[in-house]
Design an enzyme around this catalytic site. Structure first.
Site, PDB file in Angstrom:
ATOM      1  N   HIS A   1      -3.771  -5.069   0.441  1.00 58.98           N
ATOM      2  CA  HIS A   1      -3.274  -5.490   1.753  1.00 58.98           C
ATOM      3  C   HIS A   1      -3.342  -7.011   1.915  1.00 58.98           C
ATOM      4  O   HIS A   1      -4.320  -7.544   2.452  1.00 58.98           O
ATOM      5  CB  HIS A   1      -4.077  -4.816   2.859  1.00 58.98           C
ATOM      6  CG  HIS A   1      -3.782  -3.369   3.018  1.00 58.98           C
ATOM      7  ND1 HIS A   1      -2.746  -2.909   3.807  1.00 58.98           N
ATOM      8  CD2 HIS A   1      -4.368  -2.272   2.474  1.00 58.98           C
ATOM      9  CE1 HIS A   1      -2.710  -1.583   3.755  1.00 58.98           C
ATOM     10  NE2 HIS A   1      -3.681  -1.173   2.948  1.00 58.98           N
TER      11      HIS A   1
ATOM     12  N   CYS B   1       0.828  -1.207   0.000  1.00 65.09           N
ATOM     13  CA  CYS B   1       0.000   0.000   0.000  1.00 65.09           C
ATOM     14  C   CYS B   1       0.870   1.268   0.000  1.00 65.09           C
ATOM     15  O   CYS B   1       1.463   1.594  -1.019  1.00 65.09           O
ATOM     16  CB  CYS B   1      -0.990  -0.012   1.162  1.00 65.09           C
ATOM     17  SG  CYS B   1      -2.365   1.161   0.934  1.00 65.09           S
TER      18      CYS B   1
ATOM     19  N   GLU C   1      -1.809  -8.691   4.015  1.00 67.50           N
ATOM     20  CA  GLU C   1      -1.656  -9.008   5.441  1.00 67.50           C
ATOM     21  C   GLU C   1      -2.955  -8.891   6.225  1.00 67.50           C
ATOM     22  O   GLU C   1      -3.035  -9.369   7.376  1.00 67.50           O
ATOM     23  CB  GLU C   1      -0.589  -8.091   6.072  1.00 67.50           C
ATOM     24  CG  GLU C   1      -1.043  -6.692   6.458  1.00 67.50           C
ATOM     25  CD  GLU C   1      -1.157  -5.704   5.300  1.00 67.50           C
ATOM     26  OE1 GLU C   1      -1.307  -4.497   5.578  1.00 67.50           O
ATOM     27  OE2 GLU C   1      -1.093  -6.137   4.130  1.00 67.50           O
TER      28      GLU C   1
END
Length: 252
Positions: free
Chosen positions: A184, A99, A186
């Site tokens: 994202h 990001c 994660e």
């Protein structure tokens, strides 16, 4: 040989939620990318905590995280981060940007970033990955998105390796040692929903945008294991990923 060593350049402040349920963003990234026997260090760059120049060579790879700040800004820590990333590039160090990390890598390498013309992207979006040294064939993969900035212009020698109907540069690769991901990988669903609520509370997004984002998160759930393999394959120099081992047929 000694243990492999990696560093997370943390560009965000830990919320109370992420500290309570995950132990902080650092633990989120180590949980996704770390393996037994490795050493992982954290540098809270927003607070001016950077690795010293003589320590850079000690690391096998770096992860640059998301942030509430703009990659095109000129805060002291952002300018210093750009300088560090340029040094790491000159050393051919592996760097994975997520990001804000994706955008700041673009800037450090000579590209341009800024506000997305089409506005915020909040939710889960299907991205199109192109055949490359990372992926042996074209495929589609959903990812959590939460950004209002984007890459405007790629650095020289960089190439787009993924795009979506919302964002032209969802992923890029620079030479063999740098990769950026706009989304994202994660995020868990809980973490994503909490961040959407925080953005809404801070009046950074509209209620309609939050509603759409949450609806998308219910309709399409990213394959966390697929993203984990993809990121680890890049950061740790594994062989190119093939479609069957990366993604389940139900997502194709």
């Amino acid at each position: 040989m000694g243990a492999k060593r990696f560093a997370v350049l943390l560009c965000a402040e830990d919320s109370e939620y992420v500290k309570k349920f995950y132990g902080g963003y650092f633990e989120v990234f180590v949980g996704m990318l770390g393996e037994k026997g490795e050493i992982w260090d954290i540098y809270r760059v927003t607070s001016g905590d950077f690795p010293e120049d003589d320590k850079l060579k000690c690391y096998d790879g770096f992860v640059v995280t998301g942030s509430c700040n703009d990659a095109h800004g000129n805060d002291v820590w952002i300018v210093k981060l750009v300088n560090i990333l340029q040094k790491l590039d000159s050393m051919n160090k592996k760097i994975l940007g997520i990001c804000f990390g994706h955008q700041i890598l673009c800037r450090a390498l000579g590209g341009k970033t800024g506000r997305a013309v089409s506005g915020w992207d909040v939710g889960v979006r299907m991205i199109n990955l192109l055949p490359s040294k990372q992926f042996s064939s074209a495929l589609k993969l959903p990812i959590y998105e939460c950004h209002r900035d984007e890459v405007w212009e790629l650095p020289p020698q960089a190439e787009v390796i993924a795009w979506s109907d919302k964002t032209t540069v969802e992923m890029f690769k620079y030479k063999e040692h740098i990769m950026g991901i706009q989304g994202h990988p994660e995020y868990s669903k809980g973490l994503f929903l909490n961040i959407v609520d925080r953005l809404l509370h801070l009046n950074l997004i509209k209620e309609s945008e939050a509603k759409v984002g949450k609806t998308r998160a219910e309709e399409l759930v990213p394959d966390a294991e697929a993203w984990k393999r993809l990121c680890k394959n890049f950061l740790k120099g594994s062989k190119p990923t093939t479609t069957p081992s990366l993604i389940t047929p139900s997502l194709l």
